[in-house]
Write a protein that holds these residues in place. Structure first.
Motif, PDB file in Angstrom:
ATOM      1  N   SER A 138     -14.197   7.722  -8.191  1.00 47.21           N
ATOM      2  CA  SER A 138     -13.038   8.250  -8.905  1.00 47.21           C
ATOM      3  C   SER A 138     -12.314   7.086  -9.572  1.00 47.21           C
ATOM      4  CB  SER A 138     -12.097   8.975  -7.942  1.00 47.21           C
ATOM      5  OG  SER A 138     -10.844   9.224  -8.552  1.00 47.21           O
ATOM      6  N   GLY A 139     -12.262   7.087 -10.899  1.00 45.87           N
ATOM      7  CA  GLY A 139     -11.568   6.030 -11.618  1.00 45.87           C
ATOM      8  C   GLY A 139     -10.087   6.000 -11.293  1.00 45.87           C
ATOM      9  N   ALA A 140      -9.484   7.184 -11.143  1.00 40.37           N
ATOM     10  CA  ALA A 140      -8.057   7.254 -10.830  1.00 40.37           C
ATOM     11  C   ALA A 140      -7.781   6.675  -9.446  1.00 40.37           C
ATOM     12  CB  ALA A 140      -7.582   8.706 -10.903  1.00 40.37           C
ATOM     13  N   HIS A 141      -8.658   6.976  -8.492  1.00 43.77           N
ATOM     14  CA  HIS A 141      -8.489   6.437  -7.142  1.00 43.77           C
ATOM     15  C   HIS A 141      -8.619   4.916  -7.162  1.00 43.77           C
ATOM     16  CE1 HIS A 141      -8.786   6.440  -2.705  1.00 43.77           C
ATOM     17  NE2 HIS A 141      -9.622   5.424  -2.901  1.00 43.77           N
ATOM     18  N   GLN A 142      -9.605   4.414  -7.873  1.00 42.63           N
ATOM     19  CA  GLN A 142      -9.809   2.972  -7.953  1.00 42.63           C
ATOM     20  C   GLN A 142      -8.619   2.282  -8.603  1.00 42.63           C
ATOM     21  OE1 GLN A 142     -13.566   2.594  -9.983  1.00 42.63           O
ATOM     22  NE2 GLN A 142     -14.740   2.599  -8.085  1.00 42.63           N
ATOM     23  N   ALA A 143      -8.067   2.911  -9.646  1.00 44.10           N
ATOM     24  CA  ALA A 143      -6.909   2.328 -10.320  1.00 44.10           C
ATOM     25  C   ALA A 143      -5.697   2.268  -9.390  1.00 44.10           C
ATOM     26  CB  ALA A 143      -6.572   3.143 -11.567  1.00 44.10           C
ATOM     27  N   ALA A 144      -5.463   3.356  -8.657  1.00 43.61           N
ATOM     28  CA  ALA A 144      -4.337   3.379  -7.725  1.00 43.61           C
ATOM     29  C   ALA A 144      -4.522   2.342  -6.624  1.00 43.61           C
ATOM     30  CB  ALA A 144      -4.184   4.775  -7.127  1.00 43.61           C
ATOM     31  N   ALA A 145      -5.742   2.227  -6.116  1.00 43.56           N
ATOM     32  CA  ALA A 145      -6.013   1.254  -5.056  1.00 43.56           C
ATOM     33  C   ALA A 145      -5.838  -0.169  -5.556  1.00 43.56           C
ATOM     34  CB  ALA A 145      -7.432   1.457  -4.518  1.00 43.56           C
ATOM     35  N   THR A 146      -6.253  -0.421  -6.790  1.00 44.61           N
ATOM     36  CA  THR A 146      -6.104  -1.763  -7.364  1.00 44.61           C
ATOM     37  C   THR A 146      -4.637  -2.139  -7.517  1.00 44.61           C
ATOM     38  OG1 THR A 146      -8.202  -1.558  -8.562  1.00 44.61           O
ATOM     39  CG2 THR A 146      -6.636  -3.207  -9.361  1.00 44.61           C
ATOM     40  N   VAL A 147      -3.846  -1.207  -8.019  1.00 49.07           N
ATOM     41  CA  VAL A 147      -2.403  -1.464  -8.174  1.00 49.07           C
ATOM     42  C   VAL A 147      -1.759  -1.697  -6.810  1.00 49.07           C
ATOM     43  CG1 VAL A 147      -0.200  -0.437  -8.860  1.00 49.07           C
ATOM     44  CG2 VAL A 147      -2.205  -0.199 -10.336  1.00 49.07           C
ATOM     45  N   ALA A 148      -2.126  -0.881  -5.829  1.00 51.40           N
ATOM     46  CA  ALA A 148      -1.556  -1.028  -4.491  1.00 51.40           C
ATOM     47  C   ALA A 148      -1.904  -2.388  -3.900  1.00 51.40           C
ATOM     48  CB  ALA A 148      -2.056   0.092  -3.579  1.00 51.40           C
ATOM     49  N   LEU A 149      -3.168  -2.757  -3.941  1.00 56.71           N
ATOM     50  CA  LEU A 149      -3.593  -4.035  -3.383  1.00 56.71           C
ATOM     51  C   LEU A 149      -2.910  -5.203  -4.087  1.00 56.71           C
ATOM     52  CD1 LEU A 149      -7.403  -3.336  -2.946  1.00 56.71           C
ATOM     53  CD2 LEU A 149      -5.809  -3.886  -1.089  1.00 56.71           C
ATOM     54  N   ALA A 150      -2.827  -5.144  -5.414  1.00 57.61           N
ATOM     55  CA  ALA A 150      -2.226  -6.238  -6.176  1.00 57.61           C
ATOM     56  C   ALA A 150      -0.730  -6.371  -5.887  1.00 57.61           C
ATOM     57  CB  ALA A 150      -2.459  -6.019  -7.670  1.00 57.61           C
ATOM     58  N   CYS A 151      -0.011  -5.268  -5.943  1.00 59.87           N
ATOM     59  CA  CYS A 151       1.444  -5.319  -5.726  1.00 59.87           C
ATOM     60  C   CYS A 151       1.796  -5.747  -4.305  1.00 59.87           C
ATOM     61  CB  CYS A 151       2.065  -3.964  -6.032  1.00 59.87           C
ATOM     62  SG  CYS A 151       2.100  -3.552  -7.786  1.00 59.87           S
ATOM     63  N   LEU A 152       1.045  -5.257  -3.332  1.00 63.30           N
ATOM     64  CA  LEU A 152       1.338  -5.585  -1.941  1.00 63.30           C
ATOM     65  C   LEU A 152       0.931  -7.013  -1.590  1.00 63.30           C
ATOM     66  CD1 LEU A 152       0.335  -2.228  -0.214  1.00 63.30           C
ATOM     67  CD2 LEU A 152       2.638  -3.081  -0.746  1.00 63.30           C
ATOM     68  N   ALA A 153       0.123  -7.638  -2.456  1.00 60.36           N
ATOM     69  CA  ALA A 153      -0.217  -9.049  -2.256  1.00 60.36           C
ATOM     70  C   ALA A 153       0.758  -9.976  -2.980  1.00 60.36           C
ATOM     71  CB  ALA A 153      -1.645  -9.320  -2.737  1.00 60.36           C
ATOM     72  N   LEU A 154       1.285  -9.535  -4.117  1.00 59.45           N
ATOM     73  CA  LEU A 154       2.064 -10.421  -4.979  1.00 59.45           C
ATOM     74  C   LEU A 154       3.571 -10.343  -4.780  1.00 59.45           C
ATOM     75  CD1 LEU A 154       0.064  -9.933  -8.300  1.00 59.45           C
ATOM     76  CD2 LEU A 154       0.042 -11.937  -6.809  1.00 59.45           C
ATOM     77  N   TRP A 155       4.087  -9.275  -4.150  1.00 61.47           N
ATOM     78  CA  TRP A 155       5.535  -9.125  -4.086  1.00 61.47           C
ATOM     79  C   TRP A 155       6.268 -10.280  -3.401  1.00 61.47           C
ATOM     80  CZ3 TRP A 155       8.574  -8.842   0.287  1.00 61.47           C
ATOM     81  CH2 TRP A 155       7.920  -8.606   1.503  1.00 61.47           C
ATOM     82  N   ALA A 157      -3.091  -7.018   6.778  1.00 64.30           N
ATOM     83  CA  ALA A 157      -2.163  -8.120   6.530  1.00 64.30           C
ATOM     84  C   ALA A 157      -1.068  -7.702   5.555  1.00 64.30           C
ATOM     85  CB  ALA A 157      -2.928  -9.330   5.989  1.00 64.30           C
ATOM     86  N   GLU A 158      -1.448  -6.956   4.523  1.00 66.91           N
ATOM     87  CA  GLU A 158      -0.449  -6.486   3.562  1.00 66.91           C
ATOM     88  C   GLU A 158       0.555  -5.539   4.204  1.00 66.91           C
ATOM     89  OE1 GLU A 158      -2.561  -6.756  -0.810  1.00 66.91           O
ATOM     90  OE2 GLU A 158      -2.664  -4.846   0.260  1.00 66.91           O
ATOM     91  N   ALA A 159       0.092  -4.729   5.132  1.00 68.78           N
ATOM     92  CA  ALA A 159       0.996  -3.793   5.807  1.00 68.78           C
ATOM     93  C   ALA A 159       1.921  -4.512   6.782  1.00 68.78           C
ATOM     94  CB  ALA A 159       0.189  -2.727   6.552  1.00 68.78           C
ATOM     95  N   ALA A 160       1.456  -5.633   7.341  1.00 64.88           N
ATOM     96  CA  ALA A 160       2.236  -6.336   8.358  1.00 64.88           C
ATOM     97  C   ALA A 160       3.266  -7.298   7.771  1.00 64.88           C
ATOM     98  CB  ALA A 160       1.299  -7.102   9.287  1.00 64.88           C
ATOM     99  N   TRP A 161       3.014  -7.844   6.577  1.00 65.37           N
ATOM    100  CA  TRP A 161       3.913  -8.870   6.067  1.00 65.37           C
ATOM    101  C   TRP A 161       5.340  -8.378   5.822  1.00 65.37           C
ATOM    102  CZ3 TRP A 161       4.453 -13.647   6.718  1.00 65.37           C
ATOM    103  CH2 TRP A 161       5.411 -14.349   5.978  1.00 65.37           C
ATOM    104  N   PRO A 162       5.577  -7.168   5.335  1.00 63.05           N
ATOM    105  CA  PRO A 162       6.970  -6.725   5.210  1.00 63.05           C
ATOM    106  C   PRO A 162       7.724  -6.778   6.541  1.00 63.05           C
ATOM    107  CG  PRO A 162       5.555  -5.304   3.927  1.00 63.05           C
ATOM    108  CD  PRO A 162       4.642  -6.200   4.719  1.00 63.05           C
ATOM    109  N   LEU A 163       7.051  -6.464   7.643  1.00 60.15           N
ATOM    110  CA  LEU A 163       7.708  -6.537   8.947  1.00 60.15           C
ATOM    111  C   LEU A 163       8.095  -7.974   9.274  1.00 60.15           C
ATOM    112  CD1 LEU A 163       8.605  -5.481  11.708  1.00 60.15           C
ATOM    113  CD2 LEU A 163       6.205  -5.628  12.456  1.00 60.15           C
ATOM    114  N   VAL A 164       7.178  -8.906   9.047  1.00 62.66           N
ATOM    115  CA  VAL A 164       7.483 -10.314   9.307  1.00 62.66           C
ATOM    116  C   VAL A 164       8.679 -10.754   8.467  1.00 62.66           C
ATOM    117  CG1 VAL A 164       6.596 -12.674   9.133  1.00 62.66           C
ATOM    118  CG2 VAL A 164       5.087 -10.839   9.897  1.00 62.66           C
ATOM    119  N   THR A 165       8.704 -10.344   7.218  1.00 64.58           N
ATOM    120  CA  THR A 165       9.786 -10.714   6.316  1.00 64.58           C
ATOM    121  C   THR A 165      11.127 -10.169   6.795  1.00 64.58           C
ATOM    122  OG1 THR A 165       8.246 -10.727   4.451  1.00 64.58           O
ATOM    123  CG2 THR A 165      10.587 -10.617   3.932  1.00 64.58           C
TER     124      THR A 165
END
Length: 200
Positions: free
Chosen positions: A107-124, A177-185
């Motif tokens: 699913s292109g839409a699923h892949q796009a959503a996953a890419t945005v999620a992974l990128a944003c949760l890594a870069l914030w 790791a992406e899910a845990a970092w907001p808690l550490v912060t």
């Protein structure tokens, strides 16, 4: 309300995100038919159209995304772009849950959503800077190091995905790791201003 105050709801939501994610993929994997391999198979496959009890992982992903949005609202000491990127990562995670992978094909839409999620949760974390400046913890070095590590883990996942080897393991390490970092912060921020750093 003080600008450096971090509400308790942000502590609860940031703590819930990794628990929901790890608990979700653990339970969802346990109810799959024989042959499912968590080291090889993706989290998305647990919420895909062909998965048994797909609602388990779907619900978990949606709740994790909602937790990130709530946490972003509570990160008052951080800049608007930082909080916005975390919130977008949360919303994209909800979309990942809402757009399951099909039984066959991709699913292109699923892949796009996953890419945005992974990128944003890594870069914030890289956008952490407090409006108006001023010393506080976590420091720039901590937040930039976190960004580097998270981006590196996402890159390793992308390599594993391309190679078709240990995809599930690489994805679980990166997303965990992406899910845990907001808690550490949140814990570091609350400690810095003298707020309780544990759940009441």
């Amino acid at each position: 309300m003080r600008r450096d105050f971090v509400p308790t709801f942000a502590l609860w939501s940031s703590a819930a995100a990794p628990v929901l994610l790890i608990g979700g993929w653990t339970v969802a994997a346990a109810v799959q038919p024989a042959g499912f391999d968590s080291l090889r198979d993706t989290i998305s496959s647990l919420a895909g159209m062909g998965a048994a009890h797909r609602w388990v992982m779907t619900t978990a992903l949606a709740l994790v995304g909602a937790c990130h949005v709530v946490t972003a609202l509570g990160l008052r000491p951080f800049s608007g772009p930082c909080r916005l990127m975390l919130a977008i990562g949360g919303l994209a995670t909800i979309l990942v849950a809402a757009i399951p992978v099909p039984v066959t094909g991709e699913s292109g839409a699923h892949q796009a959503a996953a890419t945005v999620a992974l990128a944003c949760l890594a870069l914030w974390p890289a956008l952490w800077r407090r409006p108006g400046g001023g010393p506080f913890r976590p420091s720039a070095a901590v937040m930039l190091t976190a960004t580097f590590v998270l981006v590196a883990l996402v890159f390793v996942f992308a390599v594993a995905l391309g190679a078709g080897s240990l995809v599930g393991l690489a994805e679980r390490i990166a997303t965990g790791a992406e899910a845990a970092w907001p808690l550490v912060t949140v814990v570091l921020l609350r400690r810095h201003v003298g707020q309780p750093a544990v759940l009441p």
